[in-house]
Design a protein around this motif. Structure first.
Motif, PDB file in Angstrom:
ATOM      1  N   LEU A 359       2.231   5.541 -15.052  1.00 22.56           N
ATOM      2  CA  LEU A 359       0.818   5.474 -15.422  1.00 22.56           C
ATOM      3  C   LEU A 359       0.336   4.031 -15.520  1.00 22.56           C
ATOM      4  O   LEU A 359      -0.768   3.709 -15.068  1.00 22.56           O
ATOM      5  CB  LEU A 359       0.601   6.204 -16.752  1.00 22.56           C
ATOM      6  N   VAL A 360       1.149   3.173 -16.099  1.00 23.41           N
ATOM      7  CA  VAL A 360       0.782   1.760 -16.175  1.00 23.41           C
ATOM      8  C   VAL A 360       0.681   1.159 -14.769  1.00 23.41           C
ATOM      9  O   VAL A 360      -0.233   0.377 -14.480  1.00 23.41           O
ATOM     10  CB  VAL A 360       1.808   0.985 -17.028  1.00 23.41           C
ATOM     11  N   SER A 361       1.586   1.550 -13.882  1.00 25.19           N
ATOM     12  CA  SER A 361       1.564   1.036 -12.513  1.00 25.19           C
ATOM     13  C   SER A 361       0.289   1.449 -11.797  1.00 25.19           C
ATOM     14  O   SER A 361      -0.336   0.641 -11.086  1.00 25.19           O
ATOM     15  CB  SER A 361       2.786   1.542 -11.743  1.00 25.19           C
ATOM     16  N   ILE A 362      -0.110   2.696 -11.949  1.00 27.91           N
ATOM     17  CA  ILE A 362      -1.334   3.177 -11.304  1.00 27.91           C
ATOM     18  C   ILE A 362      -2.549   2.430 -11.850  1.00 27.91           C
ATOM     19  O   ILE A 362      -3.446   2.019 -11.095  1.00 27.91           O
ATOM     20  CB  ILE A 362      -1.481   4.692 -11.512  1.00 27.91           C
ATOM     21  N   TYR A 363      -2.583   2.238 -13.160  1.00 26.18           N
ATOM     22  CA  TYR A 363      -3.711   1.529 -13.785  1.00 26.18           C
ATOM     23  C   TYR A 363      -3.791   0.085 -13.291  1.00 26.18           C
ATOM     24  O   TYR A 363      -4.868  -0.396 -12.920  1.00 26.18           O
ATOM     25  CB  TYR A 363      -3.550   1.580 -15.298  1.00 26.18           C
ATOM     26  N   LEU A 364      -2.662  -0.619 -13.258  1.00 27.89           N
ATOM     27  CA  LEU A 364      -2.668  -2.008 -12.812  1.00 27.89           C
ATOM     28  C   LEU A 364      -3.057  -2.115 -11.346  1.00 27.89           C
ATOM     29  O   LEU A 364      -3.776  -3.049 -10.946  1.00 27.89           O
ATOM     30  CB  LEU A 364      -1.288  -2.632 -13.038  1.00 27.89           C
ATOM     31  N   THR A 365      -2.600  -1.172 -10.528  1.00 27.86           N
ATOM     32  CA  THR A 365      -2.996  -1.170  -9.120  1.00 27.86           C
ATOM     33  C   THR A 365      -4.498  -1.016  -8.990  1.00 27.86           C
ATOM     34  O   THR A 365      -5.144  -1.660  -8.153  1.00 27.86           O
ATOM     35  CB  THR A 365      -2.291  -0.027  -8.371  1.00 27.86           C
ATOM     36  N   ASP A 366      -5.089  -0.192  -9.831  1.00 24.64           N
ATOM     37  CA  ASP A 366      -6.539   0.028  -9.780  1.00 24.64           C
ATOM     38  C   ASP A 366      -7.302  -1.223 -10.190  1.00 24.64           C
ATOM     39  O   ASP A 366      -8.246  -1.638  -9.513  1.00 24.64           O
ATOM     40  CB  ASP A 366      -6.906   1.201 -10.691  1.00 24.64           C
ATOM     41  N   VAL A 367      -6.902  -1.849 -11.299  1.00 27.95           N
ATOM     42  CA  VAL A 367      -7.679  -2.995 -11.785  1.00 27.95           C
ATOM     43  C   VAL A 367      -7.496  -4.218 -10.898  1.00 27.95           C
ATOM     44  O   VAL A 367      -8.376  -5.094 -10.859  1.00 27.95           O
ATOM     45  CB  VAL A 367      -7.316  -3.342 -13.249  1.00 27.95           C
ATOM     46  N   LEU A 368      -6.383  -4.310 -10.162  1.00 25.54           N
ATOM     47  CA  LEU A 368      -6.186  -5.441  -9.277  1.00 25.54           C
ATOM     48  C   LEU A 368      -6.876  -5.266  -7.935  1.00 25.54           C
ATOM     49  O   LEU A 368      -7.016  -6.215  -7.169  1.00 25.54           O
ATOM     50  CB  LEU A 368      -4.684  -5.688  -9.064  1.00 25.54           C
ATOM     51  N   HIS A 369      -7.303  -4.034  -7.640  1.00 18.55           N
ATOM     52  CA  HIS A 369      -8.084  -3.750  -6.436  1.00 18.55           C
ATOM     53  C   HIS A 369      -9.369  -3.031  -6.836  1.00 18.55           C
ATOM     54  O   HIS A 369      -9.604  -1.891  -6.430  1.00 18.55           O
ATOM     55  CB  HIS A 369      -7.287  -2.880  -5.461  1.00 18.55           C
ATOM     56  N   PRO A 370     -10.213  -3.645  -7.642  1.00 20.63           N
ATOM     57  CA  PRO A 370     -11.421  -2.935  -8.110  1.00 20.63           C
ATOM     58  C   PRO A 370     -12.382  -2.680  -6.962  1.00 20.63           C
ATOM     59  O   PRO A 370     -12.523  -3.496  -6.056  1.00 20.63           O
ATOM     60  CB  PRO A 370     -12.023  -3.920  -9.126  1.00 20.63           C
ATOM     61  N   TYR A 371     -13.029  -1.512  -7.016  1.00 24.47           N
ATOM     62  CA  TYR A 371     -14.030  -1.235  -5.988  1.00 24.47           C
ATOM     63  C   TYR A 371     -15.330  -0.709  -6.569  1.00 24.47           C
ATOM     64  O   TYR A 371     -16.261  -0.413  -5.845  1.00 24.47           O
ATOM     65  CB  TYR A 371     -13.508  -0.271  -4.929  1.00 24.47           C
ATOM     66  N   GLY A 372     -15.392  -0.559  -7.894  1.00 20.91           N
ATOM     67  CA  GLY A 372     -16.650  -0.175  -8.518  1.00 20.91           C
ATOM     68  C   GLY A 372     -17.250   1.078  -7.919  1.00 20.91           C
ATOM     69  O   GLY A 372     -16.603   2.102  -7.790  1.00 20.91           O
ATOM     70  N   ARG A 373     -18.500   0.974  -7.476  1.00 25.23           N
ATOM     71  CA  ARG A 373     -19.215   2.126  -6.964  1.00 25.23           C
ATOM     72  C   ARG A 373     -18.676   2.581  -5.618  1.00 25.23           C
ATOM     73  O   ARG A 373     -18.730   3.756  -5.283  1.00 25.23           O
ATOM     74  CB  ARG A 373     -20.700   1.783  -6.843  1.00 25.23           C
TER      75      ARG A 373
END
Length: 454
Positions: A359-373
């Motif tokens: 879960l932490v890995s998925i979250y960090l992957t998301d915040v390091l590749h933000p795409y917003g809208r």
């Protein structure tokens, strides 16, 4: 290649339990709901494949009809991003590039072939509405295959939960996670993205790695776990971060086997080889499209990063917000922490720790590749891969409350959060198809509560 008898025997084992049959029946209902919904929302003669699904789907007519991965003709028909020629750039020898992986399409291939057969018969009757290879039968066949893979992922998830927590709450945990998170959107509404099959991939990797980590350690088991892990990375490259889960299980198993280090070392080698073989289909496709076996954009990692992304990825009333869009996620997170800290067995606590790492890995992957809208789609597109881990957490929470006086309160709360997510999905789809807007969370909530949309 497995024989027909072995395939039938495996299927019989898959549906041997009543809970598994219920999950597979629900899967078929989801598939029927998808076909009904797409029939209602698609205009006669209109395109069925939309958005990023065009990139994923394009491999199927190319592989089956052209017998290659040159997607130029397919993009002229599908027009991803509204562009017929080189929508994602140009690769070697004038081939159209495609950033979307081939692995999902390979899993959809049996359904696509069956759908092609239906389209062929309709064409003979003069009832074909789209060019051969792009008709309703072919598209629906691929989509139903994707939903069925998610159903298999649900069965595997239930069995993993039952293996460490017992049969009692496993089915309820899987059902609530399916209906209470974005998993329902990417099976019922948009199965032609990679997220539905990602559920299957993560569940299979978790299950096989959990089995391989038991004693005695066997290289053959870790080879199989590696094959699934490599194919999971082929489904979505960011899943590479999830390899921390089997790596942790192998490290713990190796520690428990000390000083017998030779067998764990061989297991590590077998797992690594398996990862390479599992990733091979995407490697070949990348070589054909880009001239390289591995395609990534490490320079974009963290580019444009802002501290607000750390919060918005979890809590937002806009297009992001994993927990705010799907509040039941918070209960799942609490559950995996409880499992890691107070699990009834060593295996249960190990699975809890593994789920936290994932879960932490998925979250960090998301915040390091933000795409917003851009492409957020129902708030949690990137977190569908976490479905098996959240189901494990909900199962642990239900198990921990079973002997408590507040167990009914927990059950009612989780049931209410599940219903809330379904209501949000209905409102979201009504806003998309009736009012032509892709709503934020706040707009969706206002519509669900009958307050209109500002």
């Amino acid at each position: 290649m497995p024989s027909l008898r072995s395939v039938l025997r495996a299927w019989k084992d898959l549906v041997a339990r009543d809970d598994d049959r219920l999950l597979l029946t629900f899967t078929l209902l989801i598939a029927a709901g998808y076909m009904i919904g797409i029939s209602i929302t698609t205009e006669p003669g209109g395109a069925i494949v939309e958005g990023d699904a065009k990139g994923y789907f394009s491999y199927l007519p190319s592989l089956v009809l052209d017998r290659d991965v040159n997607l130029n003709d397919e993009f002229k028909q599908l027009e991803p991003e509204g562009v017929a020629s080189y929508p994602y750039g140009e690769g070697p020898a004038g081939r159209a590039a495609n950033p979307f992986p081939i692995a999902p399409a390979l899993l959809w291939l049996p359904g696509y072939l069956l759908g092609l057969g239906a389209d062929y018969l309709l064409g003979r009757l003069g009832m074909a509405g789209q060019p051969f290879g792009y008709g309703a039968g072919a598209v629906w066949g691929a989509a139903v295959a994707s939903i069925l893979w998610a159903g298999v992922g649900a069965v595997v998830t239930r069995r993993v939960i039952a293996s460490c927590l017992g049969e009692g709450n496993a089915l309820a945990a899987v059902a609530m996670t399916w209906l209470g998170t974005a998993a329902i959107y990417y099976t019922l509404v948009a199965p032609l993205y990679s997220h539905a099959v990602s559920w299957f991939g993560v569940a299979a990797m978790l299950s096989l790695s959990h089995r391989a980590a038991t004693h005695p350690l066997r290289p053959s088991r870790w080879l199989g776990a590696g094959l699934v892990a490599g194919y999971l990375v082929a489904i979505r490259l960011p899943h590479g971060a999830l390899l921390v889960m089997p790596a942790f299980m192998l490290a713990v198993a190796a520690r428990d086997s000390w000083p017998q280090w030779r067998v764990p070392t061989v297991c590590l080698l077998a797992w690594t080889v398996g990862i390479g073989l599992g990733y091979l289909p995407q490697g070949v496709a990348s070589f054909q499209l880009y001239g390289r076996w591995f395609v990534a954009s490490p320079g974009q990692l963290g580019s444009g990063f802002e501290a607000s992304v750390l919060r918005n990825a979890l809590f937002s009333i806009g297009y992001e917000g994993w927990i705010s869009w799907s509040p039941i996620v918070l209960a799942g997170l609490v559950g995996v922490v409880l499992l890691a800290a107070r699990g009834d067995s060593t295996e249960a606590r190990r699975l809890g720790c593994v789920a936290i790492l994932g879960l932490v890995s998925i979250y960090l992957t998301d915040v390091l590749h933000p795409y917003g809208r851009a492409g957020a789609a129902f708030g949690a597109r990137r977190y569908v891969s976490a479905t098996p881990l959240l189901a494990l957490g909900l199962g642990a929470l239900l198990h921990a409350s079973a002997a408590r006086p507040w167990r009914r309160l927990v059950a009612v709360l989780l049931g209410g959060l599940t219903i809330w997510n379904v209501c949000l999905l209905v409102s979201y789809e009504l806003l998309v198809h009736r009012q032509g807007i892709y709503p934020t969370l706040l707009q969706t909530i206002r519509h669900a509560l009958g307050l209109g949309v500002r």
